[in-house]
Design an enzyme around this catalytic site. Sequence first.
Site, PDB file in Angstrom:
ATOM      1  N   TYR A  21      -9.784 -10.953  -0.825  1.00 15.13           N
ATOM      2  CA  TYR A  21      -9.810 -10.988   0.672  1.00 15.13           C
ATOM      3  C   TYR A  21     -10.692 -11.991   1.359  1.00 15.13           C
ATOM      4  O   TYR A  21     -11.855 -11.904   1.805  1.00 15.13           O
ATOM      5  CB  TYR A  21      -9.999  -9.678   1.339  1.00 15.13           C
ATOM      6  CG  TYR A  21      -8.886  -8.787   1.071  1.00 15.13           C
ATOM      7  CD1 TYR A  21      -7.914  -8.526   2.223  1.00 15.13           C
ATOM      8  CD2 TYR A  21      -8.771  -8.080   0.051  1.00 15.13           C
ATOM      9  CE1 TYR A  21      -6.693  -7.799   2.048  1.00 15.13           C
ATOM     10  CE2 TYR A  21      -7.854  -6.870  -0.026  1.00 15.13           C
ATOM     11  CZ  TYR A  21      -6.554  -7.206   1.090  1.00 15.13           C
ATOM     12  OH  TYR A  21      -5.561  -6.474   0.850  1.00 15.13           O
ATOM     13  N   TYR A 149      -3.834   3.262   3.054  1.00 11.98           N
ATOM     14  CA  TYR A 149      -3.703   1.798   2.098  1.00 11.98           C
ATOM     15  C   TYR A 149      -3.245   2.193   0.694  1.00 11.98           C
ATOM     16  O   TYR A 149      -3.667   3.277   0.330  1.00 11.98           O
ATOM     17  CB  TYR A 149      -5.282   1.257   1.859  1.00 11.98           C
ATOM     18  CG  TYR A 149      -5.279   0.019   0.961  1.00 11.98           C
ATOM     19  CD1 TYR A 149      -4.941  -1.157   1.492  1.00 11.98           C
ATOM     20  CD2 TYR A 149      -5.732   0.270  -0.249  1.00 11.98           C
ATOM     21  CE1 TYR A 149      -4.801  -2.095   0.760  1.00 11.98           C
ATOM     22  CE2 TYR A 149      -5.611  -0.739  -1.071  1.00 11.98           C
ATOM     23  CZ  TYR A 149      -5.340  -2.100  -0.753  1.00 11.98           C
ATOM     24  OH  TYR A 149      -5.266  -3.084  -1.580  1.00 11.98           O
ATOM     25  N   ASP A 250      -1.073   9.393  -3.175  1.00 12.78           N
ATOM     26  CA  ASP A 250      -1.704   8.251  -3.797  1.00 12.78           C
ATOM     27  C   ASP A 250      -3.223   8.716  -3.726  1.00 12.78           C
ATOM     28  O   ASP A 250      -3.970   8.861  -2.955  1.00 12.78           O
ATOM     29  CB  ASP A 250      -1.587   7.180  -2.858  1.00 12.78           C
ATOM     30  CG  ASP A 250      -2.248   5.874  -3.257  1.00 12.78           C
ATOM     31  OD1 ASP A 250      -3.179   6.103  -4.298  1.00 12.78           O
ATOM     32  OD2 ASP A 250      -2.253   4.933  -2.814  1.00 12.78           O
ATOM     33  N   LYS A 279      -8.005   3.407 -10.404  1.00 12.91           N
ATOM     34  CA  LYS A 279      -9.317   3.024 -10.114  1.00 12.91           C
ATOM     35  C   LYS A 279     -10.303   3.754 -11.411  1.00 12.91           C
ATOM     36  O   LYS A 279     -10.510   3.227 -12.374  1.00 12.91           O
ATOM     37  CB  LYS A 279      -9.736   3.633  -8.738  1.00 12.91           C
ATOM     38  CG  LYS A 279      -8.954   2.511  -8.036  1.00 12.91           C
ATOM     39  CD  LYS A 279      -9.798   2.322  -6.560  1.00 12.91           C
ATOM     40  CE  LYS A 279      -9.412   1.038  -5.686  1.00 12.91           C
ATOM     41  NZ  LYS A 279      -8.311   1.215  -4.628  1.00 12.91           N
TER      42      LYS A 279
HETATM   43  C1  LIG Z   1      -7.192   0.740  -4.358  1.00 14.62           C
HETATM   44  C2  LIG Z   1      -6.072   1.321  -4.220  1.00 14.62           C
HETATM   45  C3  LIG Z   1      -4.868   1.068  -4.465  1.00 14.62           C
HETATM   46  C4  LIG Z   1      -4.258  -0.219  -5.193  1.00 14.62           C
HETATM   47  O1  LIG Z   1      -5.025  -0.328  -6.307  1.00 14.62           O
HETATM   48  P1  LIG Z   1      -5.016  -1.735  -7.048  1.00 14.62           P
HETATM   49  O2  LIG Z   1      -5.608  -1.131  -8.377  1.00 14.62           O
HETATM   50  O3  LIG Z   1      -5.992  -2.478  -6.439  1.00 14.62           O
HETATM   51  O4  LIG Z   1      -3.968  -2.398  -7.010  1.00 14.62           O
HETATM   52  C5  LIG Z   1      -3.698   1.768  -3.911  1.00 14.62           C
HETATM   53  N1  LIG Z   1      -4.062   2.978  -3.144  1.00 14.62           N
HETATM   54  C6  LIG Z   1      -5.239   3.434  -2.783  1.00 14.62           C
HETATM   55  C7  LIG Z   1      -5.476   4.581  -2.187  1.00 14.62           C
HETATM   56  C8  LIG Z   1      -6.161   2.603  -3.386  1.00 14.62           C
HETATM   57  O5  LIG Z   1      -7.477   2.847  -2.930  1.00 14.62           O
END
Ligand SMILES: *Cc1c(COP(=O)(O)O)cnc(C)c1O
Length: 432
Positions: A21, A149, A250, A279
């Site tokens: 970004y 997100y 997610d 993550k």
């Molecule tokens: C960081 C994140 C993603 C994307 O993961 P990347 O490894 O950066 O592609 C998707 N969903 C959530 C909730 C996130 O925090």
Amino acid sequence: MTVDPISQLLALDRAHVWHPYSAMNGEQPVYPVVSAEGVRLKLADGRELIDGMSSWWCAIHGYNHPVMNAALISQLDAMAHVMFGGLTHPPAVKLAKRLVELTPAPLQSVFFSDSGSVAVEVAMKMAIQYWHARGRSGKQHFLALRGGYHGDTFGAMSVCDPVTGMHGLFSEVLAQQFFVDSPSCRFGDPCEHNDIAPLSEQLDTHAGQIAAIILEPVVQGAGGMRFYSADYLRHVRELCDRFDVLLIFDEIATGFGRTGKLFACEHAGVTPDMMCVGKALTGGYLSLAATLTTVQVSETLSGGDPGLFMHGPTFMANPLACAAGLASIDLLVTSPWQERITGIEQTLRAGLEPCREFAWVKDVRVLGAIGVVELAAPVDMQVVQPQFVEAGVWVRPFGKLVYLMPPYIIGQSDLQQLTAAVVEVVSACGQS
Ligand SMILES: *Cc1c(COP(=O)(O)O)cnc(C)c1O
């Protein structure tokens, strides 16, 4: 004439390297890191910064952890990588089993991918294929929350907040999805009819087109660092069942203890049909993510037309990454992680509380090992980033949000230095 190596590095960085970004105009400074150990990042000029970010939710055990290092070295001696088509290997199978054990019981099938965004793409493709297999090919859209997100690839972007996800800019290529406002019921409070009504109205009208609801349970991360009522998730589950819509959680940011539960959905006792993790999965060592599904989803998809799930990344289930995942999970579950999170939560609460006094602060909120100070206006990164570095900490605000999510192993005094730095920098924000 000799140019010192650090200036040279920075000049080359400015000339050739994109950062997340950011613009390629050399205006946003970057700091060269040469090593990291425990909760400290060491800069090229010798300064050490206490890490308040866990490298974006990942480095839960801190850096350069001897157990993690040993696991990776040992896997490296066996093999770094091998294709996953037609082959399998112990790190992948063991990690899949571990994830199945740790996540809610109905989640039994694991698809590995390289990043969170791809894990979200995989979940979305699976949801569409699931309904196709059931003869409901009209269900190709998704319902998501504003302020969410889910990643930076096109499918994931289409379910991100329409404004921060810049839907306007990419309108020709982004899939059209359905959105509802993120729930206003706060964490710890029950959910009222008003909070859930927009969702049930959307489903009532559009369920025939909707394959799944996708959301971040309890904590909306990069879309605004908002916490909301776990009760909401119970209502969402009921609505999904009533309207024949799959539910995707997610947990890429929330997974592996960050909110005080191993997975945020445990706050609600709700099981999704699919769950994405990433993550912290490898403790911040390597990029790895996974999409878990129920047997109902995996068997239906596999039994229908075309009978295969149409996805297969080159580096799927990379053995090194899987070995890191296994070691990280072992470290986590054998540590007193719940006590650590509770301790971090208390220190964050006490330490960030003074920010409430400032007229330019809109809200201070803490949940688990996440502490957020929301300002009324965006911070000036050119000003605040050097201030944090001067204060000996690594904190990376975005927009109006100054937040901390330290490694779980952080000690009291380091954490207090982090919160003190936030208070100091935020206090100066109002003086300009
Ligand atoms: C960081 C994140 C993603 C994307 O993961 P990347 O490894 O950066 O592609 C998707 N969903 C959530 C909730 C996130 O925090």
